[in-house]
Design an enzyme around this catalytic site. Structure first.
Site, mmCIF file in Angstrom:
data_model
loop_
_atom_site.group_PDB
_atom_site.id
_atom_site.type_symbol
_atom_site.label_atom_id
_atom_site.label_comp_id
_atom_site.label_asym_id
_atom_site.label_seq_id
_atom_site.Cartn_x
_atom_site.Cartn_y
_atom_site.Cartn_z
ATOM 1 N N ILE A 1 0.888 -1.162 0.000
ATOM 2 C CA ILE A 1 0.000 0.000 0.000
ATOM 3 C C ILE A 1 0.924 1.208 0.000
ATOM 4 O O ILE A 1 1.824 1.320 0.836
ATOM 5 C CB ILE A 1 -0.961 -0.003 1.207
ATOM 6 C CG1 ILE A 1 -1.842 1.250 1.197
ATOM 7 C CG2 ILE A 1 -0.238 -0.152 2.527
ATOM 8 C CD1 ILE A 1 -2.949 1.211 2.253
ATOM 9 N N SER A 2 0.753 2.082 -0.977
ATOM 10 C CA SER A 2 1.715 3.153 -1.213
ATOM 11 C C SER A 2 1.791 4.145 -0.063
ATOM 12 O O SER A 2 0.841 4.325 0.705
ATOM 13 C CB SER A 2 1.362 3.903 -2.499
ATOM 14 O OG SER A 2 1.542 3.090 -3.626
ATOM 15 N N GLN A 3 2.929 4.801 0.027
ATOM 16 C CA GLN A 3 3.150 5.894 0.971
ATOM 17 C C GLN A 3 2.083 6.965 0.748
ATOM 18 O O GLN A 3 1.810 7.353 -0.385
ATOM 19 C CB GLN A 3 4.537 6.468 0.719
ATOM 20 C CG GLN A 3 4.907 7.673 1.534
ATOM 21 C CD GLN A 3 6.245 8.241 1.082
ATOM 22 O OE1 GLN A 3 6.867 7.713 0.163
ATOM 23 N NE2 GLN A 3 6.672 9.309 1.719
#
Length: 217
Positions: free
Chosen positions: A63-65
């Site tokens: 899950i992206s920053q």
């Protein structure tokens, strides 16, 4: 739609971090604040859900920053009536953010496990304008139509013409381009009639985009 119920100090620091790093679009900031990121991460990582860092999810993905999510979203210049294609659903978090800013989100995920989990999670949280499809992001069916905006959330080595052709005139595409273990650059492509104008934005690090459908994962 379910909104975030993060403790006020965590939510305040989350928003402050995004603002300090240059996110200024009010609608994007409100969407980021409203979506409960802790509901999209694995339970073991929930204590860190509101930190500005990428987190692992199933199938070797992430899950992206949050800053990257906000930055990519801001660069899309979204409008309420837009129809948007997302390639790489992952946890469904970015689709949830996008759904608060556009009319419809079609999100394609190659891993069956991730697609099923994201679809169930988005339904539970009442994100009704997101459609999650199990499919190959390199081979979007012709019947999917065209889109005002396209976002790719895994690194491609290049942008194919069939993908660019899914973009309506006046549309914008955002994608990380580069090798899995080398330099990657976030690219914004704007379609002007039959011309595609590219602009390099920032260096990034994403998991590689993979072809095919992983029905067993």
């Amino acid at each position: 739609m379910v909104s975030s119920v993060a403790p006020p100090p965590e939510k305040m620091m989350f928003q402050l971090s995004l603002r300090r790093r240059g996110i200024s679009d009010r609608a994007v900031l409100q969407a980021m604040e409203a979506v409960p990121r802790d509901r999209f991460v694995d339970p073991v990582h929930r204590d860190g859900a509101w930190r500005d860092t990428a987190l692992p999810i199933a199938c070797g993905q992430t899950i992206s920053q949050p800053f990257v999510v906000a930055y990519m979203t801001e660069q899309l210049r979204l409008e309420a009536g837009h129809r948007l294609l997302e390639i790489g659903t992952g946890s469904g978090y970015h689709a949830a953010v996008l759904s608060r800013l556009v009319r419809d989100v079609v999100s394609v995920e190659r891993f069956k496990t991730l697609a099923d989990r994201a679809r169930a999670r988005l339904k539970e949280l009442n994100y009704a304008n997101v459609e999650v499809l199990l499919g190959d992001g390199f081979a979007i069916p012709e019947g999917a139509g065209t889109f005002d905006r396209i976002i790719v959330t895994a690194a491609m080595t290049e942008l194919s013409q069939p993908l660019l052709d899914l973009l309506d005139p006046g549309g914008i595409l955002i994608a990380p381009i580069g090798p899995a273990n080398g330099r990657q650059t976030l690219i914004r492509v704007e379609r002007k009639d039959d011309d595609f104008i590219r602009k390099a934005l920032v260096d990034v690090r994403f998991v590689p985009a993979l072809t095919g459908i992983a029905r067993e994962l």
